[in-house]
Design a protein around this motif. Structure first.
Motif, mmCIF file in Angstrom:
data_model
loop_
_atom_site.group_PDB
_atom_site.id
_atom_site.type_symbol
_atom_site.label_atom_id
_atom_site.label_comp_id
_atom_site.label_asym_id
_atom_site.label_seq_id
_atom_site.Cartn_x
_atom_site.Cartn_y
_atom_site.Cartn_z
ATOM 1 N N UNK A 1 29.498 31.860 -40.925
ATOM 2 C CA UNK A 1 29.256 33.159 -40.305
ATOM 3 C C UNK A 1 30.433 34.109 -40.497
ATOM 4 N N UNK A 2 31.638 33.561 -40.629
ATOM 5 C CA UNK A 2 32.795 34.400 -40.941
ATOM 6 C C UNK A 2 32.588 35.093 -42.283
ATOM 7 N N UNK A 3 32.129 34.351 -43.268
ATOM 8 C CA UNK A 3 31.942 34.945 -44.597
ATOM 9 C C UNK A 3 30.658 35.765 -44.690
ATOM 10 N N UNK A 4 29.684 35.501 -43.822
ATOM 11 C CA UNK A 4 28.535 36.417 -43.736
ATOM 12 C C UNK A 4 29.021 37.785 -43.258
ATOM 13 N N UNK A 5 29.872 37.782 -42.218
ATOM 14 C CA UNK A 5 30.439 39.037 -41.738
ATOM 15 C C UNK A 5 31.279 39.722 -42.797
ATOM 16 N N UNK A 6 32.091 38.962 -43.520
ATOM 17 C CA UNK A 6 32.911 39.552 -44.583
ATOM 18 C C UNK A 6 32.041 40.120 -45.694
ATOM 19 N N UNK A 7 30.956 39.422 -46.030
ATOM 20 C CA UNK A 7 30.048 39.904 -47.070
ATOM 21 C C UNK A 7 29.489 41.273 -46.708
ATOM 22 N N UNK A 8 28.983 41.414 -45.487
ATOM 23 C CA UNK A 8 28.391 42.700 -45.089
ATOM 24 C C UNK A 8 29.462 43.775 -44.923
ATOM 25 N N UNK A 9 30.670 43.393 -44.536
ATOM 26 C CA UNK A 9 31.756 44.366 -44.436
ATOM 27 C C UNK A 9 32.114 44.905 -45.806
ATOM 28 N N UNK A 10 32.241 44.015 -46.797
ATOM 29 C CA UNK A 10 32.581 44.466 -48.147
ATOM 30 C C UNK A 10 31.463 45.300 -48.751
ATOM 31 N N UNK A 11 30.208 44.989 -48.376
ATOM 32 C CA UNK A 11 29.084 45.808 -48.852
ATOM 33 C C UNK A 11 29.147 47.209 -48.249
ATOM 34 N N UNK A 12 29.532 47.302 -46.967
ATOM 35 C CA UNK A 12 29.684 48.618 -46.332
ATOM 36 C C UNK A 12 30.796 49.420 -46.996
ATOM 37 N N UNK A 13 31.912 48.758 -47.291
ATOM 38 C CA UNK A 13 33.030 49.430 -47.964
ATOM 39 C C UNK A 13 32.586 49.928 -49.332
ATOM 40 N N UNK A 14 31.849 49.097 -50.052
ATOM 41 C CA UNK A 14 31.348 49.491 -51.377
ATOM 42 C C UNK A 14 30.410 50.683 -51.278
ATOM 43 N N UNK A 15 29.509 50.646 -50.291
ATOM 44 C CA UNK A 15 28.557 51.751 -50.113
ATOM 45 C C UNK A 15 29.280 53.049 -49.783
ATOM 46 N N UNK A 16 30.263 52.976 -48.894
ATOM 47 C CA UNK A 16 31.023 54.179 -48.534
ATOM 48 C C UNK A 16 31.777 54.743 -49.731
ATOM 49 N N UNK A 17 32.319 53.854 -50.562
ATOM 50 C CA UNK A 17 33.039 54.323 -51.750
ATOM 51 C C UNK A 17 32.086 54.987 -52.741
ATOM 52 N N UNK A 18 30.900 54.382 -52.922
ATOM 53 C CA UNK A 18 29.929 54.968 -53.845
ATOM 54 C C UNK A 18 29.445 56.323 -53.355
ATOM 55 N N UNK A 19 29.247 56.443 -52.040
ATOM 56 C CA UNK A 19 28.831 57.728 -51.478
ATOM 57 C C UNK A 19 29.917 58.777 -51.678
ATOM 58 N N UNK B 1 32.280 58.774 -53.980
ATOM 59 C CA UNK B 1 32.365 59.102 -55.404
ATOM 60 C C UNK B 1 31.220 60.020 -55.819
ATOM 61 N N UNK B 2 30.027 59.756 -55.272
ATOM 62 C CA UNK B 2 28.891 60.618 -55.589
ATOM 63 C C UNK B 2 29.138 62.036 -55.087
ATOM 64 N N UNK B 3 29.757 62.171 -53.900
ATOM 65 C CA UNK B 3 30.085 63.495 -53.368
ATOM 66 C C UNK B 3 31.093 64.223 -54.236
ATOM 67 N N UNK B 4 32.108 63.492 -54.715
ATOM 68 C CA UNK B 4 33.112 64.103 -55.590
ATOM 69 C C UNK B 4 32.481 64.565 -56.897
ATOM 70 N N UNK B 5 31.619 63.719 -57.458
ATOM 71 C CA UNK B 5 30.959 64.081 -58.713
ATOM 72 C C UNK B 5 30.049 65.288 -58.536
ATOM 73 N N UNK B 6 29.382 65.336 -57.368
ATOM 74 C CA UNK B 6 28.498 66.473 -57.109
ATOM 75 C C UNK B 6 29.298 67.769 -56.983
ATOM 76 N N UNK B 7 30.448 67.719 -56.310
ATOM 77 C CA UNK B 7 31.298 68.902 -56.197
ATOM 78 C C UNK B 7 31.809 69.335 -57.560
ATOM 79 N N UNK B 8 32.197 68.355 -58.379
ATOM 80 C CA UNK B 8 32.682 68.676 -59.724
ATOM 81 C C UNK B 8 31.578 69.295 -60.563
#
Length: 409
Positions: free
Chosen positions: A362-380, A382-389
């Motif tokens: 369960x520790x690594x289940x939590x870490x998995x979803x945390x890293x997925x959230x971090x990835x999603x936030x980064x992609x969002x 980056x998408x915002x930066x690209x849209x502004x550019x």
């Protein structure tokens, strides 16, 4: 020298959930109390502001429904010491989310290497302390019951844990050491799950370094077939203990004595026929004993899918399967790819061992979803930066507006 408190806490907790130091044992509930249980009770208090990281996903939904089911079932079936397992599930999941958000990729990799070091030190010191009982530790001798294993679950879980840990180290220089220790330990301890886990770990590592898309798959498959055929031939000529462990006839003989996995599974099926909505966390085996009149040595049914069905009901089991599918089909990157492989191997071995309430899972289940959230936030982001550019580029290419021609007066 400045000590990173988050890194220090993560190393301490992960070291204790891999190298499980027992503090006490309840023979009535067949439950061990370990050092990591205390850490899981205390550490969440230090990270209460991090509750904002918790989002609705299949894992949080499963934990919530399983908790509600257990509370409702307690009114009818009661609850013992093992019913508190749900607290440690939620706590380890939360701390996995915390450290998954707070630790960078390079820090996670270093911590995984540290975990291997902790396990090696433990095994080395344990073998020195029990030097006169090494034959009992690394065989299936019953006289090794008092030996301190890396896991309070015994030699099988120790071998499986080493195989799981090796997956976290894929891509590092420490991986060959981790895989070698996992394979040798599993082979000497005659652990079926450990051998399967080590083989899967090696296959994943080979696949990551593949020359062509199917080169390593077919190589691994052919080698496995050769080993299987040679093993079957040898088993007819000489007694090979490790091959005997994969003999289903032995499990059938154990079932006739009302012990072993088949006996647990058949009695769990009988209990499910009487109630498919769940008996509550920790009540599965006690209810099976009441219905059958038998006494089981185990405190779980050695199949977490059946365990969650029995104790959490059909509603919890379905949510758990949804979580498994979500993990399987999620796209990952960086260290989260190894975390995903760790979880999938656990879920594979979970058909024949584990209770489903292990803190490391369960520790690594939590870490998995945390890293997925971090990835999603980064992609969002980056998408915002690209849209502004893109908008800035379009504005720069737009034709200049011409002033209107003045009308002659």
């Amino acid at each position: 020298m400045v000590i990173n408190k988050t890194r220090a806490m993560a190393i301490t907790l992960m070291a204790m959930i891999f190298v499980q130091i027992p503090l006490g044992h309840s023979s009535a509930s067949k439950t061990h109390v370990n050092v990591y249980h205390l850490l899981l009770l205390m550490m969440p208090v230090l990270y209460l502001p991090a509750l904002r990281y918790l989002k609705l996903n299949p894992a949080t939904a499963f934990i919530g429904v399983l908790t509600a089911t257990s509370m409702a079932a307690a009114a009818t079936y009661g609850g013992g010491l093992r019913s508190t397992l749900i607290v440690f599930v939620a706590s380890s999941y939360f701390l996995g989310m915390v450290f998954g958000h707070k630790l960078a990729e390079i820090e996670l990799r270093r911590i995984f290497v540290w975990m291997l070091g902790c396990c090696i030190v433990f095994i080395f010191l344990r073998d020195i302390a029990y030097a006169n009982a090494l034959g009992s530790i690394y065989t299936r001798s019953e006289s090794a019951s008092s030996v301190l294993y890396m896991s309070t679950g015994g030699r099988n879980i120790e071998a499986s844990l080493l195989a799981l840990l090796s997956i976290l180290l894929i891509g590092t220089r420490a991986y060959p050491i981790a895989a070698g220790i996992a394979f040798l330990t599993s082979a000497t301890m005659l652990s079926r799950a450990g051998l399967i886990g080590a083989a899967v770990s090696i296959f994943i590592a080979a696949w990551r370094m593949r020359k062509t898309r199917h080169y390593y798959f077919y190589t691994f498959f052919c080698v496995a077939m050769v080993v299987l055929v040679v093993g079957l031939i040898l088993s007819q000529v000489i007694d090979v203990p490790v091959l005997d462990r994969f003999n289903l006839q032995a499990e059938t003989q154990l079932e006739h004595k009302n012990v072993g996995r088949l006996a647990l599974w058949s009695n769990a099926g009988i209990a499910l026929k009487q109630n498919m909505l769940g008996y509550g966390v920790g009540n599965g085996v006690p209810i099976m004993e009441q219905i059958s009149g038998l006494k089981f040595v185990e405190n779980n049914v050695h199949n977490i899918y059946l365990q969650f069905f029995l104790e959490g009901g059909v509603q919890s089991a379905l949510l758990f399967l949804i979580m498994c599918a979500h993990i399987l089909f999620s796209k990952t990157e960086g260290q989260n790819t190894n975390v995903k492989a760790f979880l999938l191997l656990y879920l594979m071995l979970a058909f024949i061992e584990f209770s489903g309430y292990e803190a490391y899972f369960w520790f690594f289940v939590g870490m998995f979803y945390a890293r997925q959230q971090v990835r999603h936030q980064r992609l969002v982001a980056e998408a915002g930066v690209h849209e502004k550019a893109r908008r800035a580029w379009l504005r720069s290419k737009a034709p200049l507006s011409r002033p209107e021609t003045a009308h002659a007066q």
